[in-house]
Design a protein around this motif. Structure first.
Motif, PDB file in Angstrom:
ATOM      1  N   ALA A  84      43.963  36.206  49.483  1.00  0.00           N
ATOM      2  CA  ALA A  84      43.298  35.056  50.100  1.00  0.00           C
ATOM      3  C   ALA A  84      44.277  34.238  50.935  1.00  0.00           C
ATOM      4  O   ALA A  84      43.948  33.788  52.036  1.00  0.00           O
ATOM      5  N   TYR A  85      45.487  34.040  50.414  1.00  0.00           N
ATOM      6  CA  TYR A  85      46.512  33.342  51.189  1.00  0.00           C
ATOM      7  C   TYR A  85      46.814  34.110  52.475  1.00  0.00           C
ATOM      8  O   TYR A  85      46.910  33.527  53.560  1.00  0.00           O
ATOM      9  N   ALA A  86      46.964  35.444  52.354  1.00  0.00           N
ATOM     10  CA  ALA A  86      47.296  36.264  53.515  1.00  0.00           C
ATOM     11  C   ALA A  86      46.203  36.207  54.578  1.00  0.00           C
ATOM     12  O   ALA A  86      46.488  36.297  55.775  1.00  0.00           O
ATOM     13  N   SER A  87      44.951  36.071  54.122  1.00  0.00           N
ATOM     14  CA  SER A  87      43.817  36.054  55.043  1.00  0.00           C
ATOM     15  C   SER A  87      43.365  34.651  55.413  1.00  0.00           C
ATOM     16  O   SER A  87      42.443  34.493  56.223  1.00  0.00           O
ATOM     17  N   GLU A  88      43.987  33.641  54.779  1.00  0.00           N
ATOM     18  CA  GLU A  88      43.596  32.244  54.984  1.00  0.00           C
ATOM     19  C   GLU A  88      42.112  32.046  54.679  1.00  0.00           C
ATOM     20  O   GLU A  88      41.368  31.439  55.445  1.00  0.00           O
ATOM     21  N   ARG A  89      41.707  32.561  53.514  1.00  0.00           N
ATOM     22  CA  ARG A  89      40.317  32.465  53.086  1.00  0.00           C
ATOM     23  C   ARG A  89      40.203  31.681  51.784  1.00  0.00           C
ATOM     24  O   ARG A  89      41.194  31.473  51.067  1.00  0.00           O
ATOM     25  N   SER A  90      38.980  31.319  51.439  1.00  0.00           N
ATOM     26  CA  SER A  90      38.700  30.624  50.196  1.00  0.00           C
ATOM     27  C   SER A  90      38.443  31.624  49.073  1.00  0.00           C
ATOM     28  O   SER A  90      38.269  32.828  49.301  1.00  0.00           O
ATOM     29  N   VAL A  91      38.396  31.108  47.850  1.00  0.00           N
ATOM     30  CA  VAL A  91      38.199  31.958  46.681  1.00  0.00           C
ATOM     31  C   VAL A  91      37.128  31.362  45.775  1.00  0.00           C
ATOM     32  O   VAL A  91      36.839  30.166  45.817  1.00  0.00           O
ATOM     33  N   VAL A  92      36.574  32.227  44.939  1.00  0.00           N
ATOM     34  CA  VAL A  92      35.626  31.814  43.906  1.00  0.00           C
ATOM     35  C   VAL A  92      36.116  32.370  42.578  1.00  0.00           C
ATOM     36  O   VAL A  92      36.361  33.580  42.465  1.00  0.00           O
ATOM     37  N   GLY A  93      36.299  31.529  41.595  1.00  0.00           N
ATOM     38  CA  GLY A  93      36.660  31.964  40.254  1.00  0.00           C
ATOM     39  C   GLY A  93      35.438  31.974  39.359  1.00  0.00           C
ATOM     40  O   GLY A  93      34.700  30.983  39.304  1.00  0.00           O
ATOM     41  N   LEU A  94      35.216  33.088  38.677  1.00  0.00           N
ATOM     42  CA  LEU A  94      34.025  33.244  37.842  1.00  0.00           C
ATOM     43  C   LEU A  94      34.413  33.788  36.476  1.00  0.00           C
ATOM     44  O   LEU A  94      35.263  34.685  36.380  1.00  0.00           O
ATOM     45  N   SER A  95      33.791  33.259  35.451  1.00  0.00           N
ATOM     46  CA  SER A  95      34.026  33.809  34.116  1.00  0.00           C
ATOM     47  C   SER A  95      33.669  35.288  34.095  1.00  0.00           C
ATOM     48  O   SER A  95      32.626  35.707  34.610  1.00  0.00           O
ATOM     49  N   SER A  96      34.540  36.086  33.500  1.00  0.00           N
ATOM     50  CA  SER A  96      34.255  37.516  33.362  1.00  0.00           C
ATOM     51  C   SER A  96      33.037  37.741  32.472  1.00  0.00           C
ATOM     52  O   SER A  96      32.337  38.749  32.615  1.00  0.00           O
ATOM     53  N   LEU A  97      32.772  36.808  31.566  1.00  0.00           N
ATOM     54  CA  LEU A  97      31.573  36.907  30.735  1.00  0.00           C
ATOM     55  C   LEU A  97      30.311  36.745  31.576  1.00  0.00           C
ATOM     56  O   LEU A  97      29.276  37.354  31.283  1.00  0.00           O
ATOM     57  N   SER A  98      30.393  35.943  32.637  1.00  0.00           N
ATOM     58  CA  SER A  98      29.216  35.761  33.490  1.00  0.00           C
ATOM     59  C   SER A  98      28.864  37.051  34.227  1.00  0.00           C
ATOM     60  O   SER A  98      27.690  37.286  34.543  1.00  0.00           O
ATOM     61  N   ALA A  99      29.867  37.885  34.505  1.00  0.00           N
ATOM     62  CA  ALA A  99      29.586  39.175  35.137  1.00  0.00           C
ATOM     63  C   ALA A  99      28.769  40.063  34.202  1.00  0.00           C
ATOM     64  O   ALA A  99      27.818  40.734  34.629  1.00  0.00           O
ATOM     65  N   LEU A 100      29.114  40.070  32.916  1.00  0.00           N
ATOM     66  CA  LEU A 100      28.333  40.835  31.946  1.00  0.00           C
ATOM     67  C   LEU A 100      26.920  40.270  31.816  1.00  0.00           C
ATOM     68  O   LEU A 100      25.943  41.021  31.687  1.00  0.00           O
ATOM     69  N   ALA A 101      26.814  38.951  31.872  1.00  0.00           N
ATOM     70  CA  ALA A 101      25.490  38.332  31.794  1.00  0.00           C
ATOM     71  C   ALA A 101      24.642  38.734  32.986  1.00  0.00           C
ATOM     72  O   ALA A 101      23.442  39.019  32.843  1.00  0.00           O
ATOM     73  N   HIS A 102      25.238  38.771  34.165  1.00  0.00           N
ATOM     74  CA  HIS A 102      24.475  39.162  35.348  1.00  0.00           C
ATOM     75  C   HIS A 102      24.041  40.621  35.273  1.00  0.00           C
ATOM     76  O   HIS A 102      22.950  40.975  35.725  1.00  0.00           O
ATOM     77  N   ALA A 103      24.883  41.467  34.682  1.00  0.00           N
ATOM     78  CA  ALA A 103      24.494  42.864  34.486  1.00  0.00           C
ATOM     79  C   ALA A 103      23.260  42.969  33.599  1.00  0.00           C
ATOM     80  O   ALA A 103      22.366  43.792  33.825  1.00  0.00           O
ATOM     81  N   ALA A 104      23.197  42.095  32.583  1.00  0.00           N
ATOM     82  CA  ALA A 104      22.015  42.071  31.712  1.00  0.00           C
ATOM     83  C   ALA A 104      20.787  41.600  32.482  1.00  0.00           C
ATOM     84  O   ALA A 104      19.676  42.111  32.282  1.00  0.00           O
ATOM     85  N   TRP A 105      20.967  40.621  33.347  1.00  0.00           N
ATOM     86  CA  TRP A 105      19.865  40.143  34.182  1.00  0.00           C
ATOM     87  C   TRP A 105      19.358  41.261  35.087  1.00  0.00           C
ATOM     88  O   TRP A 105      18.148  41.458  35.240  1.00  0.00           O
TER      89      TRP A 105
END
Length: 259
Positions: A84-105
């Motif tokens: 992100a620094y190299a590309s001068e872009r923004s980031v999003v931090g997400l709980s890894s548990l939320s990824a599993l929850a979305h898989a269930a959804w």
């Protein structure tokens, strides 16, 4: 309009990289045990090359920030910060548990418009990392919220926590996600006895594909941050004694044995 998003999760025994781009989604998801550092950047390069997307074309980067393996979580965060620094872009931090929850959804039964997902992963030392998420649909699309933030509980009392969550609103369909329900027999038995099913999905590890969907929601809500603001999510205050503490314990034991 969907953003071009690159997501990475290295919080588990799997290394997971996914790219959302104009032609769809390209991803790699591999069990890499303790060798994430050898695989994650080559995976990023392959995913970008396969999609024909340059790093400079990525609009936002997403990272699974844990909870999970401490070394893996720190690695994933550092890699996302670096690109992100190299590309001068923004980031999003997400709980890894939320990824599993979305898989269930994603795996929900047809017609289910609202779902509560209780996620629990093995945290070792007879403990689990867990959280609760609620998903729903309206005319604007998918909505989700974190109703119980990522926490750490002993397995012995965790079923009581689950029962409180489930009984708090029985009108919402509830499913379970995460590897804790296969690792710990007591939790598998609770699931069967309480009639709360496991989602029909791969529970072994968070998948970066699911981070993409949640990162898109964060991007739409203008919730992306600068790379220096990204940080691992730690819910366990201490995982080992310091040298001084270990020496104190040893001396105490020696004194007790001499008494």
């Amino acid at each position: 309009m969907n953003a071009c998003i690159l997501a990475i999760d290295t919080s588990s025994g799997h290394c997971s990289v996914a790219l959302q781009h104009t032609a769809g989604v390209t991803c790699e998801h591999e069990a890499t045990a303790q060798s994430h550092s050898e695989h994650v950047l080559p995976m990023v390069r392959r995913v970008l090359a396969s999609a024909g997307v340059a790093l400079s074309e990525v609009e936002v980067f997403a990272s699974g920030i844990g909870p999970g393996g401490f070394t893996g979580v720190r690695l994933g965060v550092a890699v996302v910060q670096g690109v992100a620094y190299a590309s001068e872009r923004s980031v999003v931090g997400l709980s890894s548990l939320s990824a599993l929850a979305h898989a269930a959804w994603r795996a929900r039964e047809a017609g289910v418009a609202k779902l509560r997902v209780c996620v629990a992963n093995d945290a070792r030392m007879s403990q689990v990392y867990w959280a609760v998420y609620e998903f729903s649909m309206d005319e604007t699309g998918v909505l989700y919220r974190e109703s119980v933030a990522p926490s750490l509980s002993d397995v012995s009392g965790f079923s009581d926590e689950l029962m409180r969550v489930v009984s708090s609103d029985e009108s919402i369909s509830t499913v379970l996600a995460g590897n804790a329900f296969s690792v710990f027999d007591d939790l598998a038995m609770w699931s069967a006895d309480a009639g709360v099913p496991l989602a029909d999905m791969d529970h072994s590890a968070p998948h970066a594909v699911d981070l993409l969907a949640l990162a898109q929601l964060a991007w739409d809500a203008q919730a992306a941050v600068r790379p220096h603001e990204l940080a691992p999510l730690y819910v366990r205050d201490k995982i080992a004694l310091t040298i001084v503490e270990r020496d104190a314990v040893r001396l105490e034991k020696e004194a007790a044995s001499d008494a």
